[in-house]
Scaffold this active site. Structure first.
Site, PDB file in Angstrom:
ATOM      1  CE  LYS A 179      21.362   4.709 -22.549  1.00  0.00           C
ATOM      2  NZ  LYS A 179      21.974   3.477 -23.146  1.00  0.00           N
ATOM      3  CB  SER A 194      19.033   1.102 -23.076  1.00  0.00           C
ATOM      4  OG  SER A 194      20.440   1.268 -23.111  1.00  0.00           O
ATOM      5  CB  SER A 213      22.005  -0.007 -25.552  1.00  0.00           C
ATOM      6  OG  SER A 213      21.298  -0.980 -24.831  1.00  0.00           O
TER       7      SER A 213
END
Length: 467
Positions: A72, A148, A172
Protein backbone atom coordinates in the site's frame (compact mmCIF):
# COMPACT_ATOMS: atom_id res chain seq x y z
CA UNK A 1 2.12 -20.36 -15.70
CA UNK A 2 -1.23 -19.22 -17.08
CA UNK A 3 -3.65 -17.07 -15.11
CA UNK A 4 -6.06 -19.86 -14.19
CA UNK A 5 -3.22 -21.92 -12.71
CA UNK A 6 -1.91 -18.85 -10.89
CA UNK A 7 -5.30 -17.93 -9.42
CA UNK A 8 -5.91 -21.49 -8.24
CA UNK A 9 -3.36 -20.99 -5.42
CA UNK A 10 -3.13 -18.70 -2.42
CA UNK A 11 0.22 -17.18 -1.38
CA UNK A 12 1.13 -20.17 0.79
CA UNK A 13 0.31 -22.48 -2.11
CA UNK A 14 2.41 -20.48 -4.56
CA UNK A 15 5.35 -20.54 -2.16
CA UNK A 16 5.03 -24.31 -1.90
CA UNK A 17 5.20 -24.60 -5.72
CA UNK A 18 8.40 -22.54 -5.73
CA UNK A 19 9.88 -24.62 -2.90
CA UNK A 20 9.15 -27.81 -4.84
CA UNK A 21 10.61 -26.22 -8.00
CA UNK A 22 7.39 -26.79 -9.88
CA UNK A 23 7.44 -23.13 -10.85
CA UNK A 24 10.02 -20.37 -10.61
CA UNK A 25 9.75 -17.01 -8.92
CA UNK A 26 10.17 -15.36 -12.33
CA UNK A 27 7.22 -17.32 -13.73
CA UNK A 28 5.03 -16.20 -10.82
CA UNK A 29 6.05 -12.59 -11.34
CA UNK A 30 5.33 -12.88 -15.06
CA UNK A 31 1.84 -14.18 -14.26
CA UNK A 32 1.18 -11.35 -11.81
CA UNK A 33 2.47 -8.68 -14.18
CA UNK A 34 0.45 -10.07 -17.08
CA UNK A 35 -2.73 -10.00 -14.99
CA UNK A 36 -1.90 -6.46 -13.85
CA UNK A 37 -1.51 -5.35 -17.47
CA UNK A 38 -4.88 -6.89 -18.31
CA UNK A 39 -7.03 -5.54 -15.49
CA UNK A 40 -5.30 -2.56 -13.90
CA UNK A 41 -6.37 -0.09 -16.62
CA UNK A 42 -9.97 -0.91 -15.65
CA UNK A 43 -9.60 -0.55 -11.86
CA UNK A 44 -6.49 1.60 -11.16
CA UNK A 45 -5.45 -0.56 -8.21
CA UNK A 46 -1.67 -0.49 -8.77
CA UNK A 47 -0.39 3.08 -9.01
CA UNK A 48 3.37 2.51 -8.86
CA UNK A 49 4.90 -0.13 -11.14
CA UNK A 50 8.12 -1.57 -9.70
CA UNK A 51 8.31 -4.59 -12.00
CA UNK A 52 11.81 -3.87 -13.27
CA UNK A 53 13.09 -3.53 -9.72
CA UNK A 54 11.44 -6.83 -8.73
CA UNK A 55 12.95 -8.63 -11.73
CA UNK A 56 16.40 -7.37 -10.78
CA UNK A 57 16.20 -8.51 -7.14
CA UNK A 58 16.50 -12.14 -6.11
CA UNK A 59 13.77 -12.99 -3.56
CA UNK A 60 14.75 -13.94 -0.03
CA UNK A 61 14.56 -17.54 1.15
CA UNK A 62 11.67 -17.27 3.59
CA UNK A 63 8.17 -18.64 3.99
CA UNK A 64 6.89 -16.77 0.92
CA UNK A 65 9.92 -17.00 -1.35
CA UNK A 66 9.08 -15.84 -4.86
CA UNK A 67 5.46 -14.87 -4.21
CA UNK A 68 4.45 -11.60 -5.94
CA UNK A 69 3.32 -8.90 -3.51
CA UNK A 70 2.15 -5.29 -3.44
CA UNK A 71 2.64 -2.57 -0.83
CA UNK A 72 0.00 0.00 0.00
CA UNK A 73 1.32 3.46 -0.85
CA UNK A 74 0.95 4.47 2.78
CA UNK A 75 2.86 3.37 5.87
CA UNK A 76 5.24 0.87 4.27
CA UNK A 77 8.49 2.46 3.17
CA UNK A 78 10.52 0.81 0.42
CA UNK A 79 14.07 2.14 0.06
CA UNK A 80 14.57 4.32 -2.98
CA UNK A 81 10.86 4.80 -3.73
CA UNK A 82 8.42 7.51 -2.68
CA UNK A 83 5.65 6.77 -0.20
CA UNK A 84 3.06 9.28 -1.39
CA UNK A 85 0.21 8.51 0.98
CA UNK A 86 -2.09 9.26 -1.94
CA UNK A 87 -0.98 12.91 -1.94
CA UNK A 88 0.87 15.03 -4.47
CA UNK A 89 2.52 16.68 -1.48
CA UNK A 90 4.68 13.57 -0.95
CA UNK A 91 5.21 12.62 -4.58
CA UNK A 92 8.96 13.07 -4.18
CA UNK A 93 9.26 11.76 -0.59
CA UNK A 94 11.77 9.00 -1.37
CA UNK A 95 12.39 6.59 1.52
CA UNK A 96 16.04 6.38 2.64
CA UNK A 97 15.52 2.85 3.96
CA UNK A 98 12.97 0.06 4.32
CA UNK A 99 10.87 0.26 7.45
CA UNK A 100 10.34 -2.75 9.71
CA UNK A 101 7.32 -4.25 7.97
CA UNK A 102 8.85 -3.95 4.50
CA UNK A 103 12.08 -5.53 5.72
CA UNK A 104 10.07 -8.41 7.19
CA UNK A 105 8.20 -8.95 3.93
CA UNK A 106 11.42 -8.97 1.94
CA UNK A 107 13.04 -11.30 4.46
CA UNK A 108 10.14 -13.71 3.98
CA UNK A 109 10.89 -13.78 0.26
CA UNK A 110 7.97 -11.75 -1.06
CA UNK A 111 8.65 -10.16 -4.45
CA UNK A 112 7.45 -6.54 -4.19
CA UNK A 113 6.60 -5.28 -7.69
CA UNK A 114 4.31 -2.33 -7.08
CA UNK A 115 2.36 -0.06 -4.76
CA UNK A 116 -1.39 0.28 -4.47
CA UNK A 117 -3.88 3.12 -4.53
CA UNK A 118 -5.04 4.86 -1.37
CA UNK A 119 -7.03 8.01 -0.55
CA UNK A 120 -5.01 10.98 0.64
CA UNK A 121 -3.36 10.06 3.98
CA UNK A 122 -5.74 7.09 4.31
CA UNK A 123 -8.52 9.33 5.60
CA UNK A 124 -11.53 7.88 3.79
CA UNK A 125 -13.34 4.52 3.41
CA UNK A 126 -13.31 4.94 -0.37
CA UNK A 127 -10.34 5.34 -2.72
CA UNK A 128 -10.79 8.45 -4.85
CA UNK A 129 -7.49 10.30 -4.58
CA UNK A 130 -7.11 13.39 -6.75
CA UNK A 131 -3.42 12.53 -7.12
CA UNK A 132 -3.57 8.77 -7.72
CA UNK A 133 -7.01 8.68 -9.34
CA UNK A 134 -10.19 6.74 -8.64
CA UNK A 135 -9.84 3.05 -7.79
CA UNK A 136 -12.70 0.76 -8.85
CA UNK A 137 -14.18 -2.44 -7.50
CA UNK A 138 -13.58 -5.57 -9.64
CA UNK A 139 -17.06 -6.81 -8.70
CA UNK A 140 -18.67 -3.69 -10.21
CA UNK A 141 -16.44 -0.95 -11.61
CA UNK A 142 -19.09 1.70 -10.91
CA UNK A 143 -18.60 1.06 -7.16
CA UNK A 144 -15.83 1.68 -4.69
CA UNK A 145 -13.49 -1.07 -3.54
CA UNK A 146 -13.57 0.67 -0.15
CA UNK A 147 -10.69 2.39 1.55
CA UNK A 148 -8.25 3.27 2.57
CA UNK A 149 -6.64 0.01 1.40
CA UNK A 150 -8.86 0.08 -1.68
CA UNK A 151 -6.07 -0.50 -4.17
CA UNK A 152 -4.78 -3.49 -2.20
CA UNK A 153 -8.22 -5.11 -2.03
CA UNK A 154 -9.01 -4.40 -5.68
CA UNK A 155 -5.70 -5.93 -6.74
CA UNK A 156 -6.34 -9.10 -4.75
CA UNK A 157 -9.98 -9.40 -5.85
CA UNK A 158 -8.92 -8.94 -9.48
CA UNK A 159 -6.37 -11.76 -9.17
CA UNK A 160 -3.20 -9.69 -9.58
CA UNK A 161 -1.87 -11.05 -6.28
CA UNK A 162 -3.31 -13.50 -3.72
CA UNK A 163 -2.49 -11.13 -0.84
CA UNK A 164 -1.39 -7.52 -0.43
CA UNK A 165 -0.16 -5.21 2.33
CA UNK A 166 -2.85 -3.03 3.92
CA UNK A 167 -3.41 -0.89 6.98
CA UNK A 168 -6.39 -0.02 9.17
CA UNK A 169 -6.92 3.19 11.17
CA UNK A 170 -10.72 3.20 11.24
CA UNK A 171 -11.68 0.17 9.16
CA UNK A 172 -9.23 0.46 6.28
CA UNK A 173 -8.49 -3.28 6.05
CA UNK A 174 -11.99 -4.49 6.89
CA UNK A 175 -13.91 -2.02 4.71
CA UNK A 176 -12.20 -2.87 1.39
CA UNK A 177 -12.05 -6.57 2.23
CA UNK A 178 -15.81 -6.51 2.78
CA UNK A 179 -16.41 -4.57 -0.45
CA UNK A 180 -14.22 -6.93 -2.48
CA UNK A 181 -15.16 -10.33 -1.03
CA UNK A 182 -11.88 -10.93 0.81
CA UNK A 183 -10.69 -11.93 4.27
CA UNK A 184 -9.40 -9.00 6.27
CA UNK A 185 -7.83 -9.16 9.73
CA UNK A 186 -7.09 -6.01 11.72
CA UNK A 187 -4.57 -7.15 14.34
CA UNK A 188 -4.43 -5.91 17.93
CA UNK A 189 -2.70 -2.64 18.71
CA UNK A 190 1.02 -3.29 19.08
CA UNK A 191 1.00 -6.55 17.13
CA UNK A 192 2.82 -5.03 14.12
CA UNK A 193 5.54 -2.41 14.52
CA UNK A 194 5.50 0.91 12.67
CA UNK A 195 9.24 1.36 13.31
CA UNK A 196 10.96 3.65 12.64
CA UNK A 197 7.86 5.73 11.89
CA UNK A 198 5.56 7.12 14.56
CA UNK A 199 2.49 5.16 15.60
CA UNK A 200 -0.48 5.91 13.37
CA UNK A 201 -3.18 8.12 14.88
CA UNK A 202 -2.17 7.59 18.52
CA UNK A 203 -2.15 3.83 18.11
CA UNK A 204 -5.48 3.52 16.29
CA UNK A 205 -3.84 2.44 13.05
CA UNK A 206 -2.28 -0.97 12.48
CA UNK A 207 -0.72 -2.66 9.44
CA UNK A 208 -1.31 -6.12 8.02
CA UNK A 209 -2.86 -7.43 4.79
CA UNK A 210 -5.92 -8.33 2.77
CA UNK A 211 -6.02 -11.93 1.52
CA UNK A 212 -8.17 -14.49 -0.23
CA UNK A 213 -7.47 -17.25 2.30
CA UNK A 214 -7.37 -17.36 6.09
CA UNK A 215 -4.06 -19.20 6.18
CA UNK A 216 -2.38 -16.49 4.09
CA UNK A 217 -3.45 -13.84 6.57
CA UNK A 218 -2.24 -15.93 9.50
CA UNK A 219 1.11 -16.77 7.91
CA UNK A 220 1.72 -13.16 6.85
CA UNK A 221 1.01 -11.96 10.38
CA UNK A 222 3.55 -14.47 11.67
CA UNK A 223 6.12 -12.83 9.38
CA UNK A 224 5.56 -9.28 10.65
CA UNK A 225 4.60 -9.60 14.34
CA UNK A 226 8.08 -8.68 15.55
CA UNK A 227 8.32 -5.94 18.21
CA UNK A 228 11.07 -3.41 17.58
CA UNK A 229 13.16 -1.63 20.22
CA UNK A 230 11.36 1.45 21.49
CA UNK A 231 7.90 0.56 20.21
CA UNK A 232 5.37 2.50 22.33
CA UNK A 233 2.87 -0.35 21.93
CA UNK A 234 3.87 -3.97 21.55
CA UNK A 235 2.57 -7.47 22.16
CA UNK A 236 4.75 -10.51 22.72
CA UNK A 237 4.68 -13.09 19.91
CA UNK A 238 1.89 -15.65 20.24
CA UNK A 239 2.31 -18.96 22.03
CA UNK A 240 1.92 -20.79 18.72
CA UNK A 241 2.30 -19.43 15.18
CA UNK A 242 -0.93 -17.93 13.85
CA UNK A 243 -0.62 -20.23 10.83
CA UNK A 244 -0.99 -23.20 13.20
CA UNK A 245 -3.91 -21.54 14.99
CA UNK A 246 -5.82 -21.14 11.72
CA UNK A 247 -5.83 -24.94 11.36
CA UNK A 248 -6.98 -25.61 14.97
CA UNK A 249 -10.55 -26.04 16.14
CA UNK A 250 -11.73 -23.10 18.27
CA UNK A 251 -13.73 -25.15 20.74
CA UNK A 252 -17.11 -23.90 21.92
CA UNK A 253 -17.08 -20.11 21.83
CA UNK A 254 -19.46 -17.69 23.51
CA UNK A 255 -20.53 -15.31 20.73
CA UNK A 256 -22.55 -12.13 21.18
CA UNK A 257 -24.14 -10.56 18.12
CA UNK A 258 -25.95 -7.39 17.09
CA UNK A 259 -27.67 -6.59 13.80
CA UNK A 260 -27.59 -2.81 14.06
CA UNK A 261 -25.11 0.04 13.66
CA UNK A 262 -22.84 1.58 16.26
CA UNK A 263 -22.32 4.97 14.59
CA UNK A 264 -25.44 5.34 12.41
CA UNK A 265 -29.22 4.86 12.74
CA UNK A 266 -29.17 1.44 11.07
CA UNK A 267 -27.75 -0.79 8.34
CA UNK A 268 -28.93 -2.20 5.02
CA UNK A 269 -31.39 -5.10 5.52
CA UNK A 270 -29.13 -7.43 3.53
CA UNK A 271 -26.23 -6.70 5.89
CA UNK A 272 -28.46 -7.35 8.91
CA UNK A 273 -29.62 -10.60 7.33
CA UNK A 274 -25.99 -11.62 6.74
CA UNK A 275 -25.29 -11.17 10.46
CA UNK A 276 -28.30 -13.28 11.43
CA UNK A 277 -27.24 -16.00 8.98
CA UNK A 278 -23.68 -15.91 10.36
CA UNK A 279 -25.10 -16.26 13.88
CA UNK A 280 -27.07 -19.33 12.79
CA UNK A 281 -23.98 -20.77 11.11
CA UNK A 282 -21.91 -20.27 14.27
CA UNK A 283 -24.63 -21.93 16.31
CA UNK A 284 -24.72 -24.89 13.93
CA UNK A 285 -20.95 -25.23 14.42
CA UNK A 286 -21.49 -25.72 18.14
CA UNK A 287 -20.97 -22.20 19.47
CA UNK A 288 -23.14 -20.50 22.07
CA UNK A 289 -24.70 -17.48 20.35
CA UNK A 290 -26.95 -14.77 21.77
CA UNK A 291 -27.93 -11.21 20.99
CA UNK A 292 -26.33 -8.56 23.18
CA UNK A 293 -26.02 -4.81 23.64
CA UNK A 294 -22.59 -3.24 23.13
CA UNK A 295 -21.59 -0.95 26.03
CA UNK A 296 -19.83 2.42 25.83
CA UNK A 297 -20.55 6.00 24.80
CA UNK A 298 -20.19 5.76 21.03
CA UNK A 299 -20.90 9.46 20.38
CA UNK A 300 -18.16 10.53 22.78
CA UNK A 301 -15.78 8.01 21.22
CA UNK A 302 -16.52 9.28 17.73
CA UNK A 303 -15.96 12.92 18.70
CA UNK A 304 -12.72 12.12 20.51
CA UNK A 305 -11.42 10.06 17.59
CA UNK A 306 -12.11 12.98 15.27
CA UNK A 307 -9.99 15.23 17.48
CA UNK A 308 -7.11 12.79 17.73
CA UNK A 309 -7.04 11.95 14.01
CA UNK A 310 -7.27 15.56 12.83
CA UNK A 311 -4.58 16.64 15.33
CA UNK A 312 -2.35 13.78 14.12
CA UNK A 313 -2.78 14.89 10.50
CA UNK A 314 -1.99 18.49 11.48
CA UNK A 315 1.13 17.42 13.37
CA UNK A 316 2.40 15.41 10.39
CA UNK A 317 1.82 18.23 7.93
CA UNK A 318 3.37 20.81 10.25
CA UNK A 319 6.46 18.61 10.59
CA UNK A 320 6.72 18.38 6.81
CA UNK A 321 6.26 22.14 6.46
CA UNK A 322 8.97 22.80 9.02
CA UNK A 323 11.33 20.43 7.26
CA UNK A 324 10.94 22.16 3.90
CA UNK A 325 10.74 25.69 5.32
CA UNK A 326 7.26 26.78 4.22
CA UNK A 327 3.66 26.09 5.18
CA UNK A 328 1.33 23.66 3.45
CA UNK A 329 -0.92 25.69 1.17
CA UNK A 330 -4.38 25.10 -0.37
CA UNK A 331 -3.98 23.22 -3.62
CA UNK A 332 -1.11 21.13 -2.31
CA UNK A 333 -3.58 18.82 -0.54
CA UNK A 334 -7.22 18.04 -1.21
CA UNK A 335 -9.98 20.30 0.07
CA UNK A 336 -11.29 17.78 2.60
CA UNK A 337 -7.78 17.09 3.83
CA UNK A 338 -7.19 20.82 4.26
CA UNK A 339 -10.39 21.02 6.31
CA UNK A 340 -9.11 18.16 8.46
CA UNK A 341 -5.74 19.91 8.81
CA UNK A 342 -7.37 23.15 9.91
CA UNK A 343 -9.56 21.33 12.40
CA UNK A 344 -6.55 19.53 13.81
CA UNK A 345 -4.56 22.75 14.03
CA UNK A 346 -7.26 24.11 16.31
CA UNK A 347 -7.16 21.20 18.77
CA UNK A 348 -5.53 22.42 21.98
CA UNK A 349 -3.20 20.17 23.96
CA UNK A 350 -5.67 19.76 26.89
CA UNK A 351 -8.41 18.79 24.41
CA UNK A 352 -6.12 16.23 22.81
CA UNK A 353 -5.33 14.68 26.20
CA UNK A 354 -9.03 14.63 27.11
CA UNK A 355 -9.72 12.99 23.76
CA UNK A 356 -7.26 10.22 24.51
CA UNK A 357 -8.81 9.77 27.95
CA UNK A 358 -12.23 9.46 26.34
CA UNK A 359 -10.95 6.76 23.99
CA UNK A 360 -9.36 4.87 26.88
CA UNK A 361 -12.63 5.07 28.84
CA UNK A 362 -14.48 3.70 25.83
CA UNK A 363 -12.02 0.82 25.56
CA UNK A 364 -12.56 -0.05 29.23
CA UNK A 365 -16.33 -0.03 28.78
CA UNK A 366 -16.07 -2.20 25.68
CA UNK A 367 -13.82 -4.67 27.51
CA UNK A 368 -16.64 -5.46 29.93
CA UNK A 369 -18.55 -7.19 27.14
CA UNK A 370 -15.66 -9.60 26.70
CA UNK A 371 -15.78 -10.68 30.32
CA UNK A 372 -18.85 -12.70 29.27
CA UNK A 373 -18.16 -13.42 25.60
CA UNK A 374 -15.21 -14.63 23.53
CA UNK A 375 -16.31 -12.99 20.28
CA UNK A 376 -18.60 -10.21 19.11
CA UNK A 377 -20.38 -10.62 15.74
CA UNK A 378 -21.78 -7.66 13.79
CA UNK A 379 -21.90 -6.30 10.26
CA UNK A 380 -18.64 -4.98 8.87
CA UNK A 381 -20.33 -2.20 6.89
CA UNK A 382 -23.66 -0.44 6.70
CA UNK A 383 -24.18 -1.57 3.10
CA UNK A 384 -22.46 -3.36 0.24
CA UNK A 385 -20.00 -1.31 -1.79
CA UNK A 386 -21.34 2.19 -2.50
CA UNK A 387 -21.25 3.94 -5.88
CA UNK A 388 -18.09 5.91 -6.63
CA UNK A 389 -18.54 9.54 -5.61
CA UNK A 390 -21.62 8.91 -3.45
CA UNK A 391 -20.16 10.22 -0.18
CA UNK A 392 -18.73 13.36 -1.77
CA UNK A 393 -21.56 14.31 -4.12
CA UNK A 394 -23.53 16.16 -1.43
CA UNK A 395 -21.10 18.14 0.76
CA UNK A 396 -23.57 18.84 3.54
CA UNK A 397 -24.20 15.09 3.96
CA UNK A 398 -20.58 13.88 3.95
CA UNK A 399 -20.48 12.99 7.66
CA UNK A 400 -23.87 11.31 7.61
CA UNK A 401 -23.06 9.25 4.51
CA UNK A 402 -19.57 8.42 5.75
CA UNK A 403 -20.82 6.72 8.91
CA UNK A 404 -23.85 5.21 7.18
CA UNK A 405 -21.31 3.28 5.12
CA UNK A 406 -18.81 2.47 7.91
CA UNK A 407 -20.76 2.46 11.21
CA UNK A 408 -19.13 -0.55 12.85
CA UNK A 409 -15.38 -0.49 12.29
CA UNK A 410 -13.84 2.59 13.93
CA UNK A 411 -14.69 1.55 17.49
CA UNK A 412 -12.25 -1.35 17.45
CA UNK A 413 -9.35 0.76 16.26
CA UNK A 414 -9.90 2.90 19.32
CA UNK A 415 -10.11 -0.08 21.68
CA UNK A 416 -7.13 -1.74 19.99
CA UNK A 417 -8.91 -5.10 19.73
CA UNK A 418 -8.42 -7.53 16.84
CA UNK A 419 -11.28 -7.61 14.37
CA UNK A 420 -11.78 -9.52 11.12
CA UNK A 421 -14.21 -9.40 8.23
CA UNK A 422 -15.23 -12.70 6.65
CA UNK A 423 -16.88 -12.86 3.17
CA UNK A 424 -19.77 -15.13 4.09
CA UNK A 425 -22.62 -13.61 2.08
CA UNK A 426 -23.30 -12.05 -1.33
CA UNK A 427 -26.02 -9.43 -1.81
CA UNK A 428 -28.99 -10.03 -4.11
CA UNK A 429 -27.11 -8.10 -6.80
CA UNK A 430 -24.01 -10.25 -6.34
CA UNK A 431 -21.88 -7.75 -4.43
CA UNK A 432 -19.92 -9.20 -1.50
CA UNK A 433 -21.03 -8.59 2.09
CA UNK A 434 -18.55 -8.98 4.92
CA UNK A 435 -19.43 -10.07 8.43
CA UNK A 436 -17.24 -8.80 11.28
CA UNK A 437 -15.95 -10.69 14.31
CA UNK A 438 -14.13 -9.02 17.21
CA UNK A 439 -12.18 -10.65 20.06
CA UNK A 440 -10.39 -9.61 23.23
CA UNK A 441 -7.18 -7.62 23.01
CA UNK A 442 -4.40 -9.90 21.79
CA UNK A 443 -6.74 -12.76 20.87
CA UNK A 444 -6.06 -13.02 17.14
CA UNK A 445 -5.64 -16.77 17.67
CA UNK A 446 -9.32 -17.08 18.60
CA UNK A 447 -10.34 -15.22 15.46
CA UNK A 448 -8.06 -17.23 13.19
CA UNK A 449 -9.41 -20.49 14.62
CA UNK A 450 -12.99 -19.34 14.05
CA UNK A 451 -12.15 -18.01 10.58
CA UNK A 452 -10.62 -21.33 9.57
CA UNK A 453 -13.75 -23.12 10.74
CA UNK A 454 -16.01 -20.70 8.83
CA UNK A 455 -13.87 -21.00 5.70
CA UNK A 456 -14.38 -24.76 5.72
CA UNK A 457 -18.11 -24.45 6.36
CA UNK A 458 -18.76 -21.74 3.74
CA UNK A 459 -15.81 -21.70 1.30
CA UNK A 460 -15.26 -18.47 -0.60
CA UNK A 461 -11.83 -18.91 -2.21
CA UNK A 462 -13.22 -19.84 -5.62
CA UNK A 463 -15.81 -17.03 -5.63
CA UNK A 464 -14.25 -14.67 -8.20
CA UNK A 465 -15.01 -11.11 -9.25
CA UNK A 466 -16.37 -11.04 -12.82
CA UNK A 467 -13.68 -8.66 -14.11
Amino acid sequence: MNFEDYRRHDAVGLAELVARREVSAHELLDAAVARMAEVNPKINAVTMDLTDRARAEAPGHGAFSGVPFLLKDLGAQLKGTPTTGGSRLFAEAVAPADNAITAAYKGAGLSIFGKTNTPEFGLWPFTESEFLGVCRNPWDVSRTPGGSSGGAAAAVAAGIVPAAHASDGGGSIRTPASCCGLFGMKPSRGRVSFAPLGEGWAGASIQHAVTRSVRDSAALLDVVCRPQPGDPYFLSPPERPFAEEAAREPGRLRIAFMTGAMQAPGIDPECAAAVREAARLCESLGHEVEEAVIPGDVAAMQAAAGQVISASIAASLDAFAEQRGRAVEPGEIEGLTMATYRRGSGVKAPDYVRGLSTLHAYARAEARLFENYDVLLLSTLGSPAIPIGWVLETPELIGERLFAFMPNTQAFNNTGQPAMTVPLAPSASGLPIGVQFVARMGAESTLFQLAGQLEQARPWFDRHAPL
